[in-house]
Enzyme design. Structure first.
Site, mmCIF file in Angstrom:
data_model
loop_
_atom_site.group_PDB
_atom_site.id
_atom_site.type_symbol
_atom_site.label_atom_id
_atom_site.label_comp_id
_atom_site.label_asym_id
_atom_site.label_seq_id
_atom_site.Cartn_x
_atom_site.Cartn_y
_atom_site.Cartn_z
ATOM 1 N N ARG A 328 37.740 38.997 24.357
ATOM 2 C CA ARG A 328 39.062 39.533 24.678
ATOM 3 C C ARG A 328 39.449 40.656 23.722
ATOM 4 O O ARG A 328 40.588 40.705 23.241
ATOM 5 C CB ARG A 328 40.147 38.442 24.596
ATOM 6 C CG ARG A 328 40.044 37.372 25.632
ATOM 7 C CD ARG A 328 40.756 37.789 26.907
ATOM 8 N NE ARG A 328 40.498 36.821 27.954
ATOM 9 C CZ ARG A 328 41.362 35.895 28.338
ATOM 10 N NH1 ARG A 328 42.536 35.831 27.783
ATOM 11 N NH2 ARG A 328 41.040 35.061 29.292
ATOM 12 N N ARG A 332 46.446 41.772 25.302
ATOM 13 C CA ARG A 332 47.880 41.879 25.018
ATOM 14 C C ARG A 332 48.232 42.027 23.555
ATOM 15 O O ARG A 332 49.352 42.366 23.222
ATOM 16 C CB ARG A 332 48.606 40.665 25.589
ATOM 17 C CG ARG A 332 48.761 40.745 27.084
ATOM 18 C CD ARG A 332 49.123 39.405 27.648
ATOM 19 N NE ARG A 332 48.058 38.457 27.360
ATOM 20 C CZ ARG A 332 47.995 37.237 27.842
ATOM 21 N NH1 ARG A 332 48.945 36.796 28.627
ATOM 22 N NH2 ARG A 332 46.989 36.447 27.549
ATOM 23 N N ARG A 341 50.150 47.674 30.788
ATOM 24 C CA ARG A 341 50.478 46.518 31.610
ATOM 25 C C ARG A 341 51.936 46.512 32.068
ATOM 26 O O ARG A 341 52.282 45.859 33.047
ATOM 27 C CB ARG A 341 50.143 45.227 30.857
ATOM 28 C CG ARG A 341 48.712 44.811 30.990
ATOM 29 C CD ARG A 341 48.409 44.160 32.343
ATOM 30 N NE ARG A 341 48.900 42.779 32.369
ATOM 31 C CZ ARG A 341 49.957 42.370 33.028
ATOM 32 N NH1 ARG A 341 50.657 43.208 33.746
ATOM 33 N NH2 ARG A 341 50.332 41.107 32.999
ATOM 34 N N ASP A 377 37.860 40.147 34.904
ATOM 35 C CA ASP A 377 38.147 38.726 34.705
ATOM 36 C C ASP A 377 37.170 37.888 35.503
ATOM 37 O O ASP A 377 36.740 38.280 36.599
ATOM 38 C CB ASP A 377 39.573 38.384 35.128
ATOM 39 C CG ASP A 377 39.994 37.047 34.543
ATOM 40 O OD1 ASP A 377 40.469 37.031 33.408
ATOM 41 O OD2 ASP A 377 39.788 36.022 35.215
ATOM 42 N N TYR A 453 38.235 26.105 38.147
ATOM 43 C CA TYR A 453 39.426 26.833 38.625
ATOM 44 C C TYR A 453 39.594 26.670 40.131
ATOM 45 O O TYR A 453 40.702 26.455 40.622
ATOM 46 C CB TYR A 453 39.343 28.318 38.257
ATOM 47 C CG TYR A 453 39.714 28.576 36.813
ATOM 48 C CD1 TYR A 453 41.051 28.606 36.426
ATOM 49 C CD2 TYR A 453 38.749 28.764 35.838
ATOM 50 C CE1 TYR A 453 41.401 28.807 35.096
ATOM 51 C CE2 TYR A 453 39.083 28.971 34.518
ATOM 52 C CZ TYR A 453 40.412 28.990 34.148
ATOM 53 O OH TYR A 453 40.755 29.185 32.846
#
Ligand code: CP3
Length: 659
Positions: A328, A332, A341, A377, A453
């Site tokens: 990552r 953010r 974003r 992703d 998921y």
């Protein structure tokens, strides 16, 4: 690997703190040239403000337009020097007051006044004129326009066209220095191509510099010179001023602090200036460019990817220093990412190849890591299977049609490789712009993690639905895993074909399984993937909480095995076997500790690896969103700074590196 200017010539335009700036640049290894561009203007030297006050008091003004908050306050302070405040505020109360936006409105409030008209968002001169057209007839009106810094000819012209008699009232808090010789001399030095990097600490510096250059007839030459220099800006307002004048900004620190600016650009400037010069020479317009516009030419293009530190480590060959990249690494925790974003959703970001490429390159640019990982992703692969993927605000991924029965598994579509074309395109764009000596990592989710998921419908704690399907309907489970394994294989090979030099499979949540369950329900499917990948391309097999599964993961496949912080790196590697490389394994939360502690922990991990060829430094899991970027830089530097020592050690391992 020097972490400083390393002898580069650096110009700065700081005035009040000129001396401090020079010292800072020198301390970071640069050769400073500091040329002040500003001096504070004493209020009594504002003749336009006082002339305006006289006309206002004589009843010769009908409409006052206030463009900025700072300007309104400066105007008030200047008039206060000559006239009692009650008197001129009273005069102002009798005229039509027009405010361009909330800032002049706030300044007016301090004077006990309210505007007659306020321009609506986004508060440009266009909204201002439109608001006047609706509410204030301007024919034959005497209009005074408060200006700050620059005049706006479009606005003045628009007012005149409507029949107004316009007077501009410029107020400046900052003016040019009285003695312009040092600044002019600096401009000549820049134009002569003798400067490598420039630092700006305010928007006024930018405007004053270009005004003086224009007076010297050197405005274009100055802009041309910046095309081949690394430019650092203290913050967003300053960067906007630079971009308006068509100067691209290579570095902006996370905090508006002079020390952060100098440290940050010092660390990156050699790389940034070299890159900008190659691009400029190759005909790229570097006055306004994005990272994805980079074009490599000539000798640089010959750099050998195969010999890159990262790929050498994947092959367990000796390296001059331990390569590092971070899970990552784009995200953010970075201001630039958050700004982007704010304008585009996460899914749209992933699906817009030039934006995904830009973010991928941004992380490498800022961190100076040894590999890039394509911005995407793992869950995107599930979307074409028809599960209804969404990233809900603040909640993470949501899957609208969870797959919990054999029938649901049968209904899942086979993934058409074309469906993920946007990822391949992002890889092609990134590969073109990325330094020819830096590998690009492609990735996919592991089959268990993807299944979890798809079955849970999102993140999970106990994986109850997932394990229930596994235990209750093993046939359906294996059918799902086979479908996923085929999709992952095609997807990873597609990324390799598009230009990825290595791939990583994120089976992040396999750690919730017992070794027996892993062997029965996951290993065959992961094994299928690794044995069907394009040969010769290193594959990284990643999971977390896998201390009890390492041997089995190794059996499933992968040239590099990911280790998280729950396992000791030396023990983990011994368990994996020295015929594989390892990647890891700092706890991402260590990045919240002070830099000295981060360095100590990084050294601890490097000591465990003991210079054995085949260690790639990484975190055990992704960087958390609240992580200070400065601490991430400290980690990268700490790992790189051990290079000399490690070079010696990795020589010792030569010959028995595979034992
Ligand atoms: O490492 C990189 O820099 C490449 C980008 C990358 C992302 N996700 C971007 C992302 C990678 C390699 C991933 C992998 C991924 N995605 C995994 C496996 C690795 C891991 O972290 O365990 C998993 C499980 C996912 C699924 C996922 N994506 C979750 C659970 C979430 C929400 C949680 C969160 O962190 O927000 C995401 C969103 C996501 N993926 C973000 C990023 C940058 C945040 C999106 C945003 O901007 O809001």
């Amino acid at each position: 690997m020097p972490a400083g200017f390393d002898g580069l010539h650096v110009v700065a335009f700081e005035s009040r703190r000129a001396e401090e700036m020079g010292v800072l640049i020198a301390r970071h290894g640069g050769r400073p040239l500091v040329a002040p561009t500003m001096r504070e203007v004493p209020l009594r030297e504002m003749p336009d403000a006082l002339a305006f006050a006289r006309r206002l008091l004589n009843g010769e003004v009908d409409v006052v337009i206030l463009l900025t908050g700072v300007g309104t306050r400066t105007l008030a302070a200047a008039i206060d020097q000559e006239y009692p405040r009650e008197r001129w505020v009273e005069a102002l109360r009798r005229v039509t007051i027009v405010a361009r936006g909330p800032k002049p409105v706030a300044a007016l409030r301090e004077l006990g006044l309210a505007p007659t008209v306020t321009a609506p968002e986004p508060n440009t001169w266009r909204e201002l004129l439109a608001a006047l057209d609706q509410k204030v007839p301007l024919q034959s009106q005497r209009v005074a326009v408060q200006e700050y810094g620059e005049s706006n000819p479009d606005l003045l012209e628009g007012l005149r066209q409507r029949g107004a008699e316009v007077t501009a009232v410029p107020v400046y808090q900052w003016a040019l220095p009285e003695d312009l010789k040092p600044l002019k001399s600096a401009i000549r030095t820049i134009v002569a191509g003798e400067i490598d990097a420039a630092l700006f600490t305010s928007a006024n510096q930018v405007r004053n510099l270009f005004q003086v250059a224009a007076d010297m007839g050197l405005e274009h030459a100055l802009r041309d010179a910046f095309r081949r220099m690394a430019v650092g800006s203290i913050g967003p307002t300053c960067s906007d001023a630079l971009r308006t004048l068509r100067v691209s900004v290579e570095f902006e620190p996370d905090h508006v602090k002079m020390g952060d600016l100098v440290r940050g650009i010092a660390r990156a400037s050699k790389r940034l200036v070299a890159k900008k010069r190659v691009a400029a020479d190759a005909g790229v317009d570097t006055t306004a460019w994005r990272r994805a516009d980079m074009v490599w030419a000539g000798a640089e293009r010959q750099a050998s990817l195969t010999d890159s530190v990262f790929l050498r480590a994947c092959r367990r060959e000796p390296v001059p220093y331990t390569p590092i990249w971070l899970l990552r690494q784009a995200g953010r925790y970075q201001r630039e990412y958050r700004e982007l974003r704010a304008k585009v959703s996460f899914l749209d970001l992933c699906k817009t190849p030039d934006l995904a490429a830009e973010v991928t390159l941004m992380a490498v640019d800022r961190l100076d890591v040894d590999a890039a990982i394509i911005f995407s992703d793992i869950l995107l692969l599930l979307e074409p299977m028809g599960i209804g993927l969404e990233f809900a605000k603040g909640e993470g991924p949501v899957i609208h049609h969870p797959v919990r029965t054999g029938a649901a598994v049968d209904q899942l579509a086979e993934v058409d490789p074309q469906a993920l074309d946007f990822v391949y395109e992002a890889i092609r764009l990134t590969r073109r712009a990325l330094s020819p000596s830096l590998p690009l990592i492609g990735f996919a989710g592991g089959p268990f993690t993807l299944a979890s998921y798809a079955i849970e419908g999102g993140g999970s704690r106990h994986y109850a639905h997932t394990k229930t399907l596994m235990y209750r309907d093993p046939v359906a489970w294996h059918a799902l895993m086979e479908k996923l394994a085929r999709a992952v294989t095609g997807y990873l090979n597609g990324q390799i074909a598009a230009g990825a030099q290595a791939v990583q499979m994120f089976d992040s949540w396999v750690g919730c399984l017992s070794p027996d369950d892993y062997r029965e329900f996951v290993l065959p499917h992961s094994g299928f993937i690794f044995s069907h990948l394009t040969p010769g391309v290193p594959a990284i097999h990643f999971g977390t909480d896998t201390a009890t599964l390492l041997e089995l993961m190794r059996d499933a496949g992968g040239d590099v095995i990911g280790l998280d912080w729950r396992v000791d790196l030396a023990e983990g590697w011994a368990r994996v076997g020295y015929d594989a490389a390892v990647q890891g394994n700092l706890d991402p939360v260590i990045l919240f500790a002070p830099p000295a502690e981060i360095r100590r922990r990084a050294n601890g991990i490097l000591d465990k690896a003991a210079g054995r060829p085949g260690h790639i430094f990484n975190l055990g899991h992704g960087i958390l969103p609240e992580t200070p970027e400065d601490n991430v830089l400290a980690l990268v530097d700490a790992v790189h700074e051990r290079s000399e020592e490690l070079r010696v050690k990795s020589e010792e391992w030569k010959g028995d590196g595979r034992s």
